[in-house]
Scaffold this motif. Structure first.
Motif, PDB file in Angstrom:
ATOM      1  N   ILE A  65      10.362 -14.483   8.082  1.00  0.00           N
ATOM      2  CA  ILE A  65      10.347 -13.123   7.521  1.00  0.00           C
ATOM      3  C   ILE A  65      10.797 -12.137   8.596  1.00  0.00           C
ATOM      4  CG2 ILE A  65       8.945 -11.332   6.446  1.00  0.00           C
ATOM      5  CD1 ILE A  65       7.096 -13.576   5.448  1.00  0.00           C
ATOM      6  N   GLN A  66      11.780 -11.303   8.264  1.00  0.00           N
ATOM      7  CA  GLN A  66      12.290 -10.290   9.180  1.00  0.00           C
ATOM      8  C   GLN A  66      12.275  -8.943   8.460  1.00  0.00           C
ATOM      9  OE1 GLN A  66      16.147 -11.603  10.461  1.00  0.00           O
ATOM     10  NE2 GLN A  66      15.342 -13.392  11.561  1.00  0.00           N
ATOM     11  N   VAL A  67      11.663  -7.934   9.132  1.00  0.00           N
ATOM     12  CA  VAL A  67      11.489  -6.614   8.511  1.00  0.00           C
ATOM     13  C   VAL A  67      12.000  -5.544   9.465  1.00  0.00           C
ATOM     14  CG1 VAL A  67       9.855  -4.974   7.509  1.00  0.00           C
ATOM     15  CG2 VAL A  67       9.454  -7.437   7.267  1.00  0.00           C
ATOM     16  N   LYS A  68      12.749  -4.599   8.914  1.00  0.00           N
ATOM     17  CA  LYS A  68      13.189  -3.426   9.659  1.00  0.00           C
ATOM     18  C   LYS A  68      12.633  -2.200   8.939  1.00  0.00           C
ATOM     19  CE  LYS A  68      17.294  -1.159  11.529  1.00  0.00           C
ATOM     20  NZ  LYS A  68      18.781  -1.144  11.585  1.00  0.00           N
ATOM     21  N   ALA A  69      11.654  -1.534   9.558  1.00  0.00           N
ATOM     22  CA  ALA A  69      10.939  -0.428   8.907  1.00  0.00           C
ATOM     23  C   ALA A  69      10.882   0.780   9.844  1.00  0.00           C
ATOM     24  CB  ALA A  69       9.526  -0.862   8.526  1.00  0.00           C
ATOM     25  N   PRO A  70      10.619   1.995   9.292  1.00  0.00           N
ATOM     26  CA  PRO A  70      10.574   3.207  10.141  1.00  0.00           C
ATOM     27  C   PRO A  70       9.309   3.318  10.986  1.00  0.00           C
ATOM     28  CG  PRO A  70      10.110   3.772   7.868  1.00  0.00           C
ATOM     29  CD  PRO A  70      10.489   2.332   7.871  1.00  0.00           C
ATOM     30  N   HIS A  71       8.304   2.425  10.801  1.00  0.00           N
ATOM     31  CA  HIS A  71       7.066   2.492  11.567  1.00  0.00           C
ATOM     32  C   HIS A  71       6.504   1.078  11.722  1.00  0.00           C
ATOM     33  CE1 HIS A  71       2.988   3.659  12.796  1.00  0.00           C
ATOM     34  NE2 HIS A  71       3.494   4.871  13.080  1.00  0.00           N
TER      35      HIS A  71
ATOM     36  N   LYS B  83       3.437  -0.043  11.675  1.00  0.00           N
ATOM     37  CA  LYS B  83       2.394  -0.386  10.706  1.00  0.00           C
ATOM     38  C   LYS B  83       3.002  -0.716   9.333  1.00  0.00           C
ATOM     39  CE  LYS B  83      -1.527   2.062  12.767  1.00  0.00           C
ATOM     40  NZ  LYS B  83      -2.629   3.039  12.554  1.00  0.00           N
ATOM     41  N   ILE B  84       4.114  -0.031   9.005  1.00  0.00           N
ATOM     42  CA  ILE B  84       4.791  -0.362   7.739  1.00  0.00           C
ATOM     43  C   ILE B  84       5.379  -1.772   7.840  1.00  0.00           C
ATOM     44  CG2 ILE B  84       6.733   0.239   6.230  1.00  0.00           C
ATOM     45  CD1 ILE B  84       6.255   3.153   6.904  1.00  0.00           C
ATOM     46  N   LYS B  85       5.891  -2.115   9.004  1.00  0.00           N
ATOM     47  CA  LYS B  85       6.438  -3.463   9.201  1.00  0.00           C
ATOM     48  C   LYS B  85       5.351  -4.518   9.025  1.00  0.00           C
ATOM     49  CE  LYS B  85       8.824  -6.330  12.645  1.00  0.00           C
ATOM     50  NZ  LYS B  85       7.831  -7.422  12.535  1.00  0.00           N
ATOM     51  N   ASP B  86       4.162  -4.271   9.618  1.00  0.00           N
ATOM     52  CA  ASP B  86       3.066  -5.228   9.481  1.00  0.00           C
ATOM     53  C   ASP B  86       2.633  -5.364   8.031  1.00  0.00           C
ATOM     54  OD1 ASP B  86       3.153  -5.545  12.206  1.00  0.00           O
ATOM     55  OD2 ASP B  86       1.526  -4.123  12.613  1.00  0.00           O
TER      56      ASP B  86
ATOM     57  N   ASN C 156       0.856  -1.191   0.000  1.00  0.00           N
ATOM     58  CA  ASN C 156       0.000   0.000   0.000  1.00  0.00           C
ATOM     59  C   ASN C 156       0.888   1.236   0.000  1.00  0.00           C
ATOM     60  OD1 ASN C 156      -1.982   1.939   0.296  1.00  0.00           O
ATOM     61  ND2 ASN C 156      -2.629   1.308   2.353  1.00  0.00           N
ATOM     62  N   ALA C 157       1.026   1.884  -1.166  1.00  0.00           N
ATOM     63  CA  ALA C 157       1.932   3.032  -1.303  1.00  0.00           C
ATOM     64  C   ALA C 157       1.447   4.257  -0.550  1.00  0.00           C
ATOM     65  CB  ALA C 157       2.120   3.368  -2.786  1.00  0.00           C
TER      66      ALA C 157
ATOM     67  N   GLU D 228       0.098   8.424   5.258  1.00  0.00           N
ATOM     68  CA  GLU D 228      -0.975   8.498   6.242  1.00  0.00           C
ATOM     69  C   GLU D 228      -0.468   8.413   7.684  1.00  0.00           C
ATOM     70  OE1 GLU D 228      -3.543   5.319   5.218  1.00  0.00           O
ATOM     71  OE2 GLU D 228      -4.199   6.230   3.320  1.00  0.00           O
ATOM     72  N   LEU D 229       0.779   8.031   7.868  1.00  0.00           N
ATOM     73  CA  LEU D 229       1.320   7.818   9.220  1.00  0.00           C
ATOM     74  C   LEU D 229       1.980   9.061   9.803  1.00  0.00           C
ATOM     75  CD1 LEU D 229       2.868   4.282   8.672  1.00  0.00           C
ATOM     76  CD2 LEU D 229       0.710   4.864   9.797  1.00  0.00           C
TER      77      LEU D 229
END
Length: 239
Positions: free
Chosen positions: A193-199, A201-204, A162-163, A168-169
């Protein structure tokens, strides 16, 4: 008027006589040379030569002197010699024969089957795997399938993510890095699965997108299916 030569003046008539005379003279000279005697030349008195005087040489007589060696005293004589009888019995070692007697029955104990331990191959990095995992629709050699795999994962992320979510955050404008890592297991499923994101909700959202990846043909190392680790960064633009 023709001049006539007297036959008496022709020397050719006396050639034989001259030759005989020459031979006689040659023989005479040879005889005189052979019979001539020669005598040794005699010199005056030269004195007496003593050869022994030159050969004599005085050689000094040397005597070898050996150093005195210390004498070791003989061992002391024991006061009394005791005779001890050897009564100790020597045990003989019996060596058993290892040959099998054909007349005796051989009892075979239970045979235990040893199971072959299967070699465990740990997870392999995507860049060094011998046989890379295959994304559905990719083909070609190992390098071509690697490039196709990366392209298909990126297309899947761009299509499913979802771009509008980063805007929206309330994140600050600019580029945001997202690091994603996962594993294709021995069965071709996407796990770990491993994710490093700035927020969060972006990680989810990224977790949900990566779980939607299709099942793949697993990678192989030494001809056996293994787990393959894969990581890729994405850049999100927040306006």
């Amino acid at each position: 008027m023709e001049i006539k030569k007297s036959p008496k003046s022709n020397l050719e008539n006396f050639s034989k006589i001259f030759m005989q005379i020459g031979l006689v003279l040659a023989l005479f000279v040879t005889y005189v040379a052979i019979e001539q005697k020669t005598y040794d030349k005699v010199y005056g008195d030269l004195g007496t030569v003593n050869m022994n005087a030159e050969m004599e040489e005085e050689i000094p007589i040397t005597e070898r002197v050996e150093p005195d060696q210390p004498k070791t005293p003989p061992p002391p004589t024991p006061d009394k010699i005791e005779i001890v009888e050897d009564k100790k019995e020597i045990e003989e070692t019996v060596i058993e024969s290892t040959e099998t007697d054909e007349t005796k029955k051989v009892v075979v104990s239970e045979i235990v089957e040893v199971k072959e331990v299967e070699e465990v191959v740990e997870d392999v990095n995507f860049m060094i795997i011998e046989d890379v995992p295959t994304f559905p629709g990719c083909s070609g050699n190992n390098e071509e399938r690697k490039a196709c795999f990366s392209q298909m994962v990126q297309k899947h992320f761009v299509r499913k993510f979802n771009a509008d979510l980063p805007n929206e955050l309330g994140l600050s404008p600019g580029k945001k890095k997202v690091f994603i890592g996962f594993k294709i297991d021995k069965n071709g499923n996407i796990v770990d699965i491993q994710v490093k994101a700035p927020h969060p909700k972006i990680k989810d959202e990224v977790d949900k997108v990566m779980e939607q990846l299709p099942k793949m043909k697993p990678g192989k190392q030494r001809g056996k299916p293994v787990g393959v680790k894969y990581s890729i960064p994405f850049t999100l633009v927040v306006e």
